[in-house]
Design an enzyme around this catalytic site. Structure first.
Site, short mmCIF file in Angstrom:
data_model
loop_
_atom_site.label_atom_id
_atom_site.label_comp_id
_atom_site.label_asym_id
_atom_site.label_seq_id
_atom_site.Cartn_x
_atom_site.Cartn_y
_atom_site.Cartn_z
N LYS A 15 -10.98 -81.12 60.22
CA LYS A 15 -12.00 -79.75 58.97
C LYS A 15 -11.90 -79.46 57.66
O LYS A 15 -10.83 -79.43 57.37
CB LYS A 15 -11.64 -78.42 59.93
N GLY A 49 -3.17 -74.10 52.70
CA GLY A 49 -4.39 -72.89 52.53
C GLY A 49 -4.19 -71.92 51.68
O GLY A 49 -2.65 -71.46 51.69
N ARG A 102 -2.83 -67.41 52.16
CA ARG A 102 -2.59 -66.87 53.16
C ARG A 102 -3.19 -66.22 54.09
O ARG A 102 -2.95 -65.92 54.99
CB ARG A 102 -1.18 -65.68 52.31
N GLY A 153 -6.62 -67.03 54.70
CA GLY A 153 -7.34 -68.23 55.70
C GLY A 153 -5.95 -68.45 56.85
O GLY A 153 -6.73 -68.65 58.19
N GLU A 162 0.97 -74.07 56.27
CA GLU A 162 1.47 -73.48 55.06
C GLU A 162 0.68 -72.28 54.46
O GLU A 162 -0.40 -73.04 53.23
CB GLU A 162 2.17 -75.14 54.27
N CYS A 177 2.21 -75.94 45.75
CA CYS A 177 2.52 -74.93 46.38
C CYS A 177 4.26 -74.60 45.81
O CYS A 177 4.81 -73.66 46.66
CB CYS A 177 2.86 -75.42 48.13
N GLU A 203 2.02 -64.45 45.12
CA GLU A 203 1.77 -66.29 45.18
C GLU A 203 0.50 -66.33 44.14
O GLU A 203 -0.33 -65.52 44.36
CB GLU A 203 1.21 -66.87 45.80
P1 NAP Z 1 -8.51 -71.85 52.04
O1 NAP Z 1 -9.67 -70.51 51.17
O2 NAP Z 1 -7.68 -70.72 52.24
O3 NAP Z 1 -9.25 -72.43 52.76
C1 NAP Z 1 -8.40 -73.74 53.64
C2 NAP Z 1 -9.13 -74.04 54.65
O4 NAP Z 1 -9.23 -73.09 55.02
C3 NAP Z 1 -10.92 -74.19 53.84
O5 NAP Z 1 -11.54 -75.53 54.84
C4 NAP Z 1 -11.34 -73.51 54.52
O6 NAP Z 1 -12.71 -73.25 55.51
C5 NAP Z 1 -10.32 -73.20 56.05
N1 NAP Z 1 -10.70 -71.92 56.10
C6 NAP Z 1 -10.10 -70.50 55.14
N2 NAP Z 1 -10.29 -69.42 56.16
C7 NAP Z 1 -10.48 -69.75 56.99
C8 NAP Z 1 -10.55 -68.61 58.39
N3 NAP Z 1 -10.79 -67.40 57.98
N4 NAP Z 1 -11.78 -69.10 59.64
C9 NAP Z 1 -11.58 -70.74 59.65
N5 NAP Z 1 -11.48 -71.37 58.40
C10 NAP Z 1 -11.34 -70.96 57.28
O7 NAP Z 1 -7.73 -72.30 50.51
P2 NAP Z 1 -8.52 -73.22 49.01
O8 NAP Z 1 -9.96 -73.05 49.28
O9 NAP Z 1 -8.17 -74.16 49.31
O10 NAP Z 1 -7.71 -72.85 47.81
C11 NAP Z 1 -8.09 -70.94 47.98
C12 NAP Z 1 -6.57 -70.57 47.90
O11 NAP Z 1 -5.69 -70.71 48.49
C13 NAP Z 1 -5.74 -70.86 46.46
O12 NAP Z 1 -6.31 -69.79 45.11
C14 NAP Z 1 -4.38 -70.53 46.49
O13 NAP Z 1 -4.03 -69.33 46.93
C15 NAP Z 1 -4.13 -70.70 48.08
N6 NAP Z 1 -3.57 -72.59 48.25
C16 NAP Z 1 -2.62 -72.64 48.38
C17 NAP Z 1 -2.28 -73.64 48.29
C18 NAP Z 1 -0.28 -73.64 48.85
O14 NAP Z 1 -0.15 -75.12 49.31
N7 NAP Z 1 0.37 -72.87 49.32
C19 NAP Z 1 -2.53 -75.00 48.32
C20 NAP Z 1 -4.47 -74.42 48.32
C21 NAP Z 1 -4.79 -73.80 47.91
P3 NAP Z 1 -14.26 -72.71 54.55
O15 NAP Z 1 -14.20 -74.63 53.62
O16 NAP Z 1 -15.23 -71.76 54.56
O17 NAP Z 1 -13.52 -73.02 53.21
#
Ligand code: NAP
Length: 524
Positions: free
Chosen positions: A184, A241, A243, A245, A265, A302, A393
């Protein structure tokens, strides 16, 4: 290489007119051509059906054939060269050197898993020959090896558009295990994703892989992402991504009629411990180096050091003076997406208005609309857990220094921390006893403990763990980086009293060319 905006479904490029979205330049907010198709739920169905059809074929190919596929994918990614780096720069705002390194890491990971396949140790092959004369009952012949779980869905990460996206660590380890992969794609870097998906698809064709071994689906997480996770043919999920999601996906997977594991993760604040002797010996150097690690890549790692713990006193003051001096000179940096920037800004605003947190320093003022300005705060240990937000975080270059009154207080803080990816010590000889006490607690809190370095920078090797107890990951028994990552997509099967013709080749008598445990002895 012109981008078409198409999806990749079971080796075919598929366009869905009228559904397009475009990448956005993080620096300017301008849209970048072309328009990318959004998958329909029928596309998800087609990709899952193809992955399920490919699974028995792909999983029973020889380890050598799968290794050749991974190496061909690595070669195709290398061959994309600057085209790939430049598109990734445009979509993420990350600098050239970082993305060139990440491209090499991505192809290097694929080659590392090819080696892992040839080594065969990951199969954990074990043979316990029958003991017919055993009393009171004979022992049957038993043989064990690991087998792939089935088709896997991978959610690409925004902060590693190559090394943790379409052909990143999750995909490489799942393909190595023998599992078809449906990615995805992350909406922040669809062009980068298309280039890499094209490379994997070409490699699959060149090496004769079944069509459904790989697909790339674009579209909203809450429709196509959820459909993938709940499809009964998907047997495991890899995610990097937020927490929010990650935990949503864990719930979806757990509530399926047949639950599946989600290897997510998610969030980690990576405590750094400045132990007394080291702090006294080199407070200034530590302060400067800490800011270098914190602000690298706008803090979007991360493993970013989001927490520093030390005992109050003149040495800590020297560290803070050096850290503040270094931070005031750090330019604000473009963040990955407007959403990530907004989340960072609101977290820093919340920290600035929290009465127990003192803002010590900021980086240079932001010049662009999505530039994140570094920030350093401090707090007394006794106040840290009064507000649950303090231990969350903050994705970006913000960190909190906890002022402790004693080592016992440091250990008390550690006991209350959530699971983390890393813990870092700065120590000299005089700190060994204190460090031993901390290691005993930290081993149960984190996935990687490191000394006299910084947690940002993750080597891809056999001995690396990039994982940790919840919420750093969904399942602390695993790693998403390094060769052990393959374990997430395998399960053990025991074969009892099977005639040789029915046994997998790797478990037959004679020299199988892989390490095995035979009748309790390791045979290499
Ligand atoms: P994200 O919002 O969690 O999205 C990551 C992926 O998962 C995207 O493809 C998203 O789809 C999908 N997704 C998210 N929630 C979902 C759900 N409920 N059901 C199905 N699919 C879902 O992460 P991000 O956009 O990369 O970054 C946002 C935040 O994530 C950052 O501000 C940070 O806090 C955190 N982050 C943490 C790390 C780490 O390594 N710990 C890395 C990156 C980001 P969509 O295309 O619809 O958005």
């Amino acid at each position: 290489m012109a981008l078409t905006g198409e999806l990749f479904i079971a080796s075919k490029r598929v366009a869905r007119d009228g559904t397009g979205f475009k990448a956005v330049s993080p620096g300017t907010g301008a849209e970048i051509e072309p328009s990318f198709s959004v998958a329909t739920l029928d596309d998800v169905e087609t990709a899952c059906a193809a992955a399920a059809a490919a699974f028995p074929v792909y999983s029973s190919l020889s380890r050598e054939k799968r290794a050749e596929f991974l190496e061909a994918a690595a070669d195709e990614i290398d061959a994309l060269g600057e085209t790939l780096t430049e598109r990734a720069m445009a979509e993420t705002g990350l600098p050239h050197a970082r993305l060139t390194g990440e491209r090499g890491r991505t192809s290097g990971q694929l080659r590392l898993f090819a080696k892992e396949l040839r080594l065969g140790e990951y199969l954990r092959a074990r043979i316990d020959h029958a003991i017919p004369e055993r009393q009171p009952l004979p022992r049957p012949d038993l043989r064990l090896r690991m087998v792939p779980v089935g088709p896997v869905t991978v959610f690409g990460a925004s902060n590693f558009p190559l090394a943790f996206s379409v052909a990143g660590g999750d995909t490489a380890s799942a393909l190595a295990a023998g599992c078809p992969v449906i990615v995805k794609g992350h909406s922040a870097h669809p062009g980068t994703a298309e280039l890499v998906a094209g490379a994997v698809t070409r490699a699959a064709e060149k090496t004769g892989m079944p069509a459904g071994v790989f697909s790339l689906i674009n579209g909203p997480g809450n429709s196509v992402g959820s459909a993938l996770v709940t499809d009964p043919r998907i047997k495991a999920v890899g995610f990097t991504g937020s927490r929010g999601g990650g935990t949503q996906l864990m719930k979806l997977a757990a509530n399926r009629p047949v639950p599946i594991p989600v290897y997510a993760e998610m969030s980690s604040i990576n405590p750094v411990f400045l132990l007394p002797a080291a702090l006294e010996a080199r407070a200034e150097a530590l302060g400067t180096a800490f800011v270098g690690s914190l602000t690298m890549g706008a803090g979007q790692f991360c493993t970013n050091p989001g927490l520093v713990l030390a005992i109050e006193g003149p040495s800590l003051d020297r560290f803070l003076t050096a850290a503040c001096d270094a931070m005031t000179g750090v330019p604000a940096q473009t963040m990955l997406t407007p959403g990530i920037h907004k989340a960072y800004e609101s977290a820093v605003d919340r920290m600035a208005s929290a009465p127990a947190l003192a803002k010590l320093a900021e980086g240079k003022e932001a010049e662009g609309p999505t530039c994140g300005r570094a920030a350093l705060f401090s707090i007394a240990a006794k106040d840290f857990f009064a507000d649950a937000h303090n231990a969350e975080e903050v994705f970006g270059a913000a960190s909190v220094v906890i002022r402790c009154t004693s080592i016992d207080e440091v250990i008390e803080v550690v006991r209350h921390l959530e699971g983390q990816l890393t813990a870092t010590f700065h120590l000299d000889e005089g700190d060994t006893e204190v460090a031993q006490k901390l290691v005993a607690v930290l081993e149960h809190k984190v996935g990687r403990i490191l000394a006299n370095g910084w947690p940002t920078g993750v080597e891809v090797t056999d001995a690396m763990v990039h994982g940790g107890p919840f919420p750093s990951t969904a399942d602390g028994r695993s790693t998403s980086v390094g060769t052990l990552a393959i374990d997430r997509f395998l399960r053990p099967v025991s074969y009892q009293s099977l005639p040789e013709a029915l046994l997998p080749v790797d478990l037959r008598d004679g020299d199988a060319g892989i390490p095995r445990r035979v009748d309790g002895k390791l045979v290499v």
